[in-house]
Scaffold this active site. Sequence first.
Site, short mmCIF file in Angstrom:
data_model
loop_
_atom_site.label_atom_id
_atom_site.label_comp_id
_atom_site.label_asym_id
_atom_site.label_seq_id
_atom_site.Cartn_x
_atom_site.Cartn_y
_atom_site.Cartn_z
N ARG A 172 93.10 27.16 19.14
CA ARG A 172 93.70 28.27 18.56
C ARG A 172 94.61 29.23 19.58
O ARG A 172 94.96 30.36 19.26
CB ARG A 172 92.56 29.24 18.23
CG ARG A 172 91.48 28.82 17.12
CD ARG A 172 92.11 28.64 15.63
NE ARG A 172 91.27 28.08 14.86
CZ ARG A 172 90.92 26.89 14.58
NH1 ARG A 172 91.34 25.98 15.16
NH2 ARG A 172 89.98 26.89 13.67
N HIS B 62 87.79 19.82 21.85
CA HIS B 62 86.95 20.62 21.48
C HIS B 62 85.71 19.63 22.17
O HIS B 62 85.30 18.45 21.59
CB HIS B 62 86.30 20.64 20.04
CG HIS B 62 87.32 21.71 19.46
ND1 HIS B 62 87.96 21.69 18.22
CD2 HIS B 62 87.97 23.04 19.83
CE1 HIS B 62 88.70 22.83 18.05
NE2 HIS B 62 88.72 23.75 18.93
N SER B 63 85.01 20.38 23.24
CA SER B 63 84.35 19.45 24.07
C SER B 63 82.94 18.73 23.34
O SER B 63 82.43 17.64 23.91
CB SER B 63 83.89 20.22 25.26
OG SER B 63 83.21 21.34 24.87
N GLU C 92 82.74 17.34 20.58
CA GLU C 92 83.03 16.35 19.71
C GLU C 92 83.08 15.17 20.39
O GLU C 92 84.11 14.53 20.72
CB GLU C 92 84.42 16.76 19.17
CG GLU C 92 84.20 18.05 18.15
CD GLU C 92 85.70 18.71 17.67
OE1 GLU C 92 86.71 17.83 17.93
OE2 GLU C 92 85.56 19.65 17.29
N HIS D 23 90.24 15.17 16.74
CA HIS D 23 88.78 15.72 16.58
C HIS D 23 88.01 15.14 16.04
O HIS D 23 88.14 13.90 15.31
CB HIS D 23 89.37 17.10 16.08
CG HIS D 23 90.25 18.09 16.76
ND1 HIS D 23 89.89 19.34 17.17
CD2 HIS D 23 91.51 18.05 17.05
CE1 HIS D 23 90.90 20.00 17.50
NE2 HIS D 23 91.97 19.09 17.77
N SER D 24 86.88 15.80 15.93
CA SER D 24 85.76 15.38 14.76
C SER D 24 85.02 16.80 14.44
O SER D 24 85.18 17.69 15.08
CB SER D 24 84.71 14.53 15.38
OG SER D 24 83.86 15.22 16.29
N GLU E 248 90.25 14.17 12.05
CA GLU E 248 89.07 14.68 12.40
C GLU E 248 88.21 13.54 11.94
O GLU E 248 87.88 13.00 10.78
CB GLU E 248 88.65 15.76 11.11
CG GLU E 248 89.18 17.25 11.23
CD GLU E 248 88.57 18.06 12.48
OE1 GLU E 248 87.48 17.67 12.67
OE2 GLU E 248 88.96 19.13 12.47
N ARG F 248 81.90 24.22 22.61
CA ARG F 248 83.20 23.94 21.99
C ARG F 248 84.68 24.23 22.79
O ARG F 248 85.31 23.31 22.83
CB ARG F 248 83.15 24.37 20.55
CG ARG F 248 84.68 24.44 20.08
CD ARG F 248 84.50 25.48 18.49
NE ARG F 248 85.68 25.68 18.08
CZ ARG F 248 86.21 25.16 16.91
NH1 ARG F 248 85.48 24.03 16.61
NH2 ARG F 248 87.41 25.59 16.49
#
Lengths: 310, 93
Positions: A146, A70-71, A73, A197-198, A271, A128
């Site tokens: 997803r 997810h860019s 982050e 991720h975050s 995360e 994202r």
Amino acid sequence: TKRSGSTFNFASYHTIDEIYDWMDTLVADHPDLVSKLQIGQSYENRSLYVLKFSTGGSNRSAIWLDTGIHSREWITQATGAWTANKIAEEYGQDPSVTAVLDSMDIFLEIIANPDGFAYTHSSNRMWRKTRSRNSGSLCVGVDPNRNWNAGFGVAGASRNPCSETYHGPYANSEPEVKAIVDFVNNHGNIKAFISIHSYSQLLLYPYGYTRTPAPDQRELHEISKKAVAALSSLYGTSYQYGSIYTTIYQASGSSVDWSYNQGIKYSFTFELRDTGRYGFLLPASQIIPTAQETWLALKVIMQHTLNHPY
Amino acid sequence: EQLFVGDQVLRITASNEEQIALLRALDEQTELQVDFWRHPASPGHPADLRVPFPSLQAVKTLLESNGISYSIMIQDLQKLVDEEKKAMAKPSK
């Protein structure tokens, strides 16, 4: 002028070009340990690079790490760069890292969504998804977490191309996802798969698409407990852990559900920070502490993977 | 370049499943163009929602009329983005 990894500022956020340049210096600084592989190309034809840490051998069992799917982050790509450097520096110094690398390889994809990452620097800091076009819609991009073939398209993802959690037209439709799928399948000997991720301060394991507990839930839970204890020991950062479904929400088509279903038992997703003040705009001053504490948890998972062959 | 002037990020805490369902429905209302930074999970678990400036009033009204508690986590998103840009430019120099 010879480039040197020592001039790279890990305490700052960087563009994709800066990170890709730095990866070459890391390889140059540690030629016997680190190499750079291209595993594919993104939708907009950017290279998908993976750093390989290996002390030799052929098709050794391996650990996969990825950051930045997810860019927006940004803390994750920054943590990825710091971690890559740490792995290279600690080999031969830290006994546990040395033991892992003496038997296993580590693969690290620092920018798993390069088109999105470039877009966060040029046009939309909050982007994202990937940057692929969706036929029949003006909205761009697919949520690359997803888009995996694990409960693809069931509840926990959106069928709306304008949604941030759009699952895409079919599983693996995104070249960024397909490249990892092909790489992991072709390798055939990946034993741990960790996707970073975050933000939310969580350590999660499968499943996300179903409430059914993973067959290895007990072991995964125990590892998470130890990893989180190690992480929190540095700065007292509070983490929760558990399955994706029970700890946060139903999320279908995610990477670690896929990897787990491929037989990669030690599948986890992090995360990372924030504490809830900045979200994706975490100040650069927190990069190093975040990476440092995450490293302690990563070592626990890597060590466990080494000590529990299957 | 997309700007976020006046956009806010709200920290929302739903107290029951009904409120969570309402928040999830927000995500599908494309005209509001809201963006969950942290999705609603379970009662008592915070969700973070970026709301574009033109949608602020509508979203806040909806939250308040349904008794959903929230606080403003980021007052003006663009201000933070600008600060981040400055911070990035410094080491580059």
